[in-house]
Design a protein around this motif. Structure first.
Motif, short mmCIF file in Angstrom:
data_model
loop_
_atom_site.label_atom_id
_atom_site.label_comp_id
_atom_site.label_asym_id
_atom_site.label_seq_id
_atom_site.Cartn_x
_atom_site.Cartn_y
_atom_site.Cartn_z
N VAL A 72 -1.47 21.78 -24.81
CA VAL A 72 -2.36 22.14 -26.09
C VAL A 72 -2.57 21.10 -26.83
N ILE A 73 -3.91 20.88 -27.03
CA ILE A 73 -4.22 19.61 -28.18
C ILE A 73 -4.35 20.30 -29.60
N PHE A 74 -4.13 19.12 -30.48
CA PHE A 74 -4.30 19.73 -31.71
C PHE A 74 -5.05 18.45 -32.56
N PRO A 75 -5.59 18.72 -33.92
CA PRO A 75 -6.19 17.99 -34.50
C PRO A 75 -5.47 16.88 -35.24
N SER A 76 -4.13 16.97 -35.15
CA SER A 76 -3.19 15.84 -35.87
C SER A 76 -1.81 16.34 -35.14
N GLY A 77 -0.69 15.29 -35.34
CA GLY A 77 0.52 15.40 -34.91
C GLY A 77 1.40 16.47 -35.53
N MET A 78 1.02 16.52 -36.93
CA MET A 78 1.66 17.81 -37.71
C MET A 78 0.88 18.94 -37.34
N ALA A 79 -0.12 19.10 -36.93
CA ALA A 79 -0.63 20.49 -36.52
C ALA A 79 0.06 21.06 -35.31
N ALA A 80 0.38 19.77 -34.29
CA ALA A 80 1.08 19.94 -32.97
C ALA A 80 2.61 20.60 -33.39
N ILE A 81 3.24 19.91 -34.34
CA ILE A 81 4.63 20.03 -34.87
C ILE A 81 4.44 21.41 -35.28
N ALA A 82 3.69 21.97 -36.25
CA ALA A 82 3.65 23.26 -36.91
C ALA A 82 3.31 24.30 -35.96
N SER A 83 2.63 24.00 -34.84
CA SER A 83 2.39 25.02 -33.90
C SER A 83 3.64 25.14 -33.29
N VAL A 84 4.48 24.37 -32.94
CA VAL A 84 5.70 24.80 -32.22
C VAL A 84 6.71 25.33 -33.17
N LEU A 85 6.81 24.99 -34.39
CA LEU A 85 7.86 25.41 -35.39
C LEU A 85 7.45 27.15 -35.63
N THR A 86 6.20 27.16 -35.90
CA THR A 86 5.71 28.47 -36.52
C THR A 86 5.46 29.41 -35.40
N SER A 87 5.14 29.12 -34.34
CA SER A 87 4.87 30.10 -32.94
C SER A 87 6.13 30.50 -32.50
N ILE A 88 7.31 29.68 -32.66
CA ILE A 88 8.48 30.10 -32.04
C ILE A 88 9.50 30.76 -32.96
N LEU A 89 9.59 30.33 -34.02
CA LEU A 89 10.71 30.67 -34.95
C LEU A 89 10.20 31.92 -35.82
N SER A 90 11.11 33.04 -35.96
CA SER A 90 10.97 34.35 -36.72
C SER A 90 12.08 34.23 -37.83
N PRO A 91 11.82 35.26 -38.79
CA PRO A 91 12.78 35.48 -39.76
C PRO A 91 14.30 35.71 -39.41
N GLY A 92 15.18 34.97 -39.86
CA GLY A 92 16.76 34.99 -39.28
C GLY A 92 17.07 33.94 -38.13
N ASP A 93 16.08 33.18 -37.65
CA ASP A 93 16.29 32.23 -36.62
C ASP A 93 16.57 30.94 -37.27
N THR A 94 17.56 30.14 -36.43
CA THR A 94 17.88 28.77 -37.26
C THR A 94 17.43 27.63 -36.52
N LEU A 95 17.02 26.71 -37.30
CA LEU A 95 16.44 25.60 -36.77
C LEU A 95 17.18 24.21 -37.03
N VAL A 96 17.06 23.37 -36.12
CA VAL A 96 17.91 22.19 -36.49
C VAL A 96 16.96 20.88 -36.41
N LEU A 97 17.18 20.14 -37.55
CA LEU A 97 16.10 19.11 -37.53
C LEU A 97 16.96 17.79 -38.03
N PRO A 98 16.52 16.48 -37.39
CA PRO A 98 17.32 15.43 -38.13
C PRO A 98 16.79 15.10 -39.47
N THR A 99 17.91 14.69 -40.29
CA THR A 99 17.45 13.79 -41.41
C THR A 99 16.93 12.63 -41.29
N ASP A 100 17.11 11.73 -40.18
CA ASP A 100 16.67 10.45 -40.33
C ASP A 100 15.45 10.55 -39.39
#
Length: 370
Positions: A72-100
């Motif tokens: 699926v294509i998007f108008p920016s890389g951040m829109a692509a990232i946002a689509s993954v995080l927002t469509s998959i995660l629900s309240p109470g879910d836990t996400l791991v991201l790198p600090t670096d």
């Protein structure tokens, strides 16, 4: 195309139409907000401009060939990232991201996901495999990481996460599908900012997501439709046009990067350098195992902030810019954004397509003047 066809050839033909007498084999851009639609909408592929577009479909077909999974294509890389995080995660879910890793990804999670009840775990890239993944819904990594080029064993990490019922997404921006195949290594999702090397001309914002999971890709596509995060047909067409030269560009860029990194690794005014293609680099072993090339990005530290600034001002062939992956060699002092846990004099350099000898001469003479 036949399975034995290399990615280098696929990238030229991906998404093109079968040869038909008198017809173009490249999909032209289709500018339309509305399509003729009578009767049952399910009987028409194209209904409304926010839902789908023939130009999108052509590029998504091409990317799907390279990722070996629906995209699926998007108008920016951040829109692509946002689509993954927002469509998959629900309240109470836990996400791991790198600090670096890429700071805006963390900012999006902290500013928009946490307030809706998503739990966030932040840790350095190299410490992520040591986590207990019990109760973790999604892990998003960069490998290589940006800007320090740390590389994780994606297959090993995917196994650990899957054993605990979680998902692994890989930001593959630094390498593109030609440099690395996250899905083939076991990741559930491959995401890429096509603004960078994928398009490669520093003129378009773009991104894509790929996944072999029908549930995941349907959710991401639905998020795009309902949020309106859709790409324009002209930008889509231009990215598809640029895609044909990706292998050629990467060949020159990675060759230049290897030569520049080897030169900088021996220069007395360089305190340290990170590039996965250097045999003494901590990332070399895993990079050689799972990457198709060592990439075009490197980071190094000069002796002082002043030296770093003067280096960037002194180079004639290097653009001081905050992006990377373009035809032009680009570099910046990353600490100026105050987002990365790195020394003030750290420079991230993205090797471009200039003549190798010219780049080496430019950098050498600039370092000599510091």
């Amino acid at each position: 195309m036949k399975e034995k066809t290399s990615l280098a050839s696929k990238v030229i033909h991906a998404g093109t139409q079968p040869p038909t007498q008198g017809h173009s084999f490249n999909q032209p851009p289709v500018f339309a907000s509305a399509f003729h639609l009578s009767g049952d909408p399910a009987n028409s592929t194209y209904q409304y401009g926010r839902f789908n577009n023939p130009t999108w479909q052509s590029l998504e077909d091409a990317i799907s060939e390279l990722e070996n999974a629906p995209s699926v294509i998007f108008p920016s890389g951040m829109a692509a990232i946002a689509s993954v995080l927002t469509s998959i995660l629900s309240p109470g879910d836990t996400l791991v991201l790198p600090t670096d890793g890429y700071a805006p990804t963390r900012a999006y999670a902290e500013q928009f996901l946490k307030k809706f009840g998503v739990n966030l775990i932040l840790t350095k890239t190299l410490k992520i495999p040591d986590l207990d993944f019990t109760g973790i819904k999604l892990v998003l990594i960069e490998s290589p990481s940006n800007p320090l080029l740390d590389v994780l064993d994606i297959s090993l990490l995917a196994d650990k996460i899957h054993q605990k019922g979680g998902l692994l997404a890989v930001d593959n921006t630094c390498l593109t599908p030609l440099g690395q195949q996250p899905l083939a290594l076991g990741a559930d999702i491959s995401v890429c900012s096509d603004t960078k090397a994928f398009n490669g001309h520093s003129d378009i914002l773009f991104g894509h997501v790929a996944s072999a999971s029908e549930k995941i890709i349907d959710g991401i596509r639905n998020w795009r439709t309902l949020s309106g995060n859709i790409p324009g047909p002209m930008e889509t067409w231009l990215v598809h046009r640029a895609l044909a030269s990706l292998d050629l560009r990467l060949e020159r860029m990675t060759s230049n990067a290897q030569a520049l990194a080897q030169y900088l690794s021996t220069h007395p005014k360089v305190k340290w350098i990170r590039y996965p293609g250097l045999k003494n680099d901590p990332s070399y072993k895993i990079a050689k195992q799972q990457m198709n090339n060592f990439g075009y990005l490197m980071s190094f530290e000069l002796n002082s902030l002043e030296a770093a600034e003067n280096f960037l001002k002194g180079c004639q062939l290097i653009f001081d810019a905050t992006s990377f992956g373009g035809m032009h060699t680009m570099a910046e002092r990353r600490k100026r954004w105050n987002a990365d846990d790195i020394p003030e004099a750290t420079i991230r350099l993205s090797a471009g397509c200039e003549k190798q000898e010219d780049l080496l001469s430019d950098i050498s003479s600039t370092l000599d003047r510091l």
